[in-house]
Design an enzyme around this catalytic site. Structure first.
Site, mmCIF file in Angstrom:
data_model
loop_
_atom_site.group_PDB
_atom_site.id
_atom_site.type_symbol
_atom_site.label_atom_id
_atom_site.label_comp_id
_atom_site.label_asym_id
_atom_site.label_seq_id
_atom_site.Cartn_x
_atom_site.Cartn_y
_atom_site.Cartn_z
ATOM 1 N N PRO A 84 0.828 -1.203 0.000
ATOM 2 C CA PRO A 84 0.000 0.000 0.000
ATOM 3 C C PRO A 84 0.868 1.261 0.000
ATOM 4 O O PRO A 84 1.813 1.357 0.770
ATOM 5 C CB PRO A 84 -0.796 -0.120 1.309
ATOM 6 N N GLU A 85 0.538 2.197 -0.872
ATOM 7 C CA GLU A 85 1.273 3.448 -0.922
ATOM 8 C C GLU A 85 0.385 4.540 -0.333
ATOM 9 O O GLU A 85 -0.739 4.284 0.086
ATOM 10 C CB GLU A 85 1.704 3.726 -2.361
ATOM 11 N N LYS B 132 2.364 6.838 4.555
ATOM 12 C CA LYS B 132 1.822 5.482 4.627
ATOM 13 C C LYS B 132 1.370 5.121 6.039
ATOM 14 O O LYS B 132 1.098 3.958 6.319
ATOM 15 C CB LYS B 132 2.882 4.494 4.138
ATOM 16 N N ARG C 106 14.348 -3.109 -3.277
ATOM 17 C CA ARG C 106 13.014 -3.299 -3.833
ATOM 18 C C ARG C 106 13.182 -3.637 -5.308
ATOM 19 O O ARG C 106 14.145 -3.195 -5.937
ATOM 20 C CB ARG C 106 12.173 -2.027 -3.682
#
Ligand SMILES: [Zn+2]
Length: 286
Positions: free
Chosen positions: A2-3, A51, A247
């Site tokens: 989730p951003e 976030k 990432r």
């Protein structure tokens, strides 16, 4: 993952459904919440900063959550997931609020929320547009940082996650691996990213192309090894272990070459986002 836009929408859903309602029962299954009970209090509403999710109660306490890669919330219906996954469950007057697999949870006095979020850069999805100059100044403190790493560093701007760290460099024709100190036009780059994430937060679901087809929600994210959607060159990438910022990453070696000094390509960004409503957001560079 989730951003910021997803968390913003989640906070709004929680507020719309439960603001002003009394908590009838509260069950926690997280060692950090031992002894915490919200029963008898009223849920005032939920807010997001980057976030981080902040659920506020009328006894001046805030339930803080960060979902990292695994967590999620069920807003309304009773959960069907096994109990051990439900880290926190609130029975409210009009339904259930359940935090599933939420890795970071805690309770703080509402007046101490700044201790949790004070170190973060401007919130990209706040009601007022973020200060782009401040974000650029923060990024410029570490000119050797690769672009994707700088976008993911929440001390620069709060809200971008890995999808934006991959998509935004592609949209403006700059490598995610280009050092930020060698990028001309960082302000325009951040403004485009802010317009994208703000429009996605307001409209959802997360989309970086402006296309309606679910299969074309993103330009290059997770398309490593496939042809570039613009020039058909084979997309390159890194696994989360290979990239310095841990990432997965993808880029087009032809559209996003690393150069001693590389400019943000505004014409390319306007062309690629011609269909995206972010083009009409006031944050988008004129
Ligand atoms: Zn290309």
């Amino acid at each position: 993952m989730p951003e910021g836009d997803t968390i913003r929408r989640l906070a709004e859903r929680i507020s719309q459904r439960f603001a002003g309602q009394r908590c009838l029962r509260c069950v926690t299954r997280d060692p950090r919440l031992v002894g915490v009970d919200f029963a008898g209090t009223a849920l005032l509403g939920a807010a997001s900063f980057g976030k981080h999710l902040l659920i506020r109660f009328d006894d001046h306490r805030t339930l803080h959550a960060h979902l990292l890669m695994t967590g999620s919330w069920i807003v309304g219906p009773a959960p069907t997931e096994p109990e051990w996954r439900r880290r926190v469950e609130l029975w409210l007057e009009d339904g259930r609020l359940t935090g599933l697999d939420v890795p970071i949870l805690g309770v703080v006095p509402t007046t101490a929320e700044a201790d949790l979020i004070g170190h973060l850069g401007p919130d990209l999805c706040a009601p007022e547009p973020p200060d782009i100059d401040e974000i650029v100044a923060r990024i410029e403190r570490v000119p050797e940082a690769p672009l994707a790493g700088a976008l993911l560093d929440q001390r620069n701007a709060a809200g971008f996650g890995n999808i934006y760290a991959v998509e935004l460099p592609f949209i403006v024709g700059v490598s995610p691996n280009q050092a930020t100190g060698t990028i001309a036009g960082l302000g325009a780059l951040i403004a485009i990213g802010a317009a994208l994430i703000r429009v996605n937060a307001a409209r959802g679901p997360q989309n970086t192309t402006g296309r309606k087809l679910a299969t074309a929600d993103h330009w290059v994210y997770s398309r490593r090894g496939r042809p570039c959607p613009i020039c058909a060159t084979r997309l390159e990438g890194w696994s989360d272990q290979q990239s310095p910022w841990h990432r997965v990453s993808t880029w087009c070696p032809a559209c996003q070459p690393i150069e001693p000094m590389r400019s943000v390509d505004l014409d390319r960004a306007r062309r690629l986002l011609a269909l995206h409503p972010a083009r009409r957001d006031p944050t988008f560079p004129a």
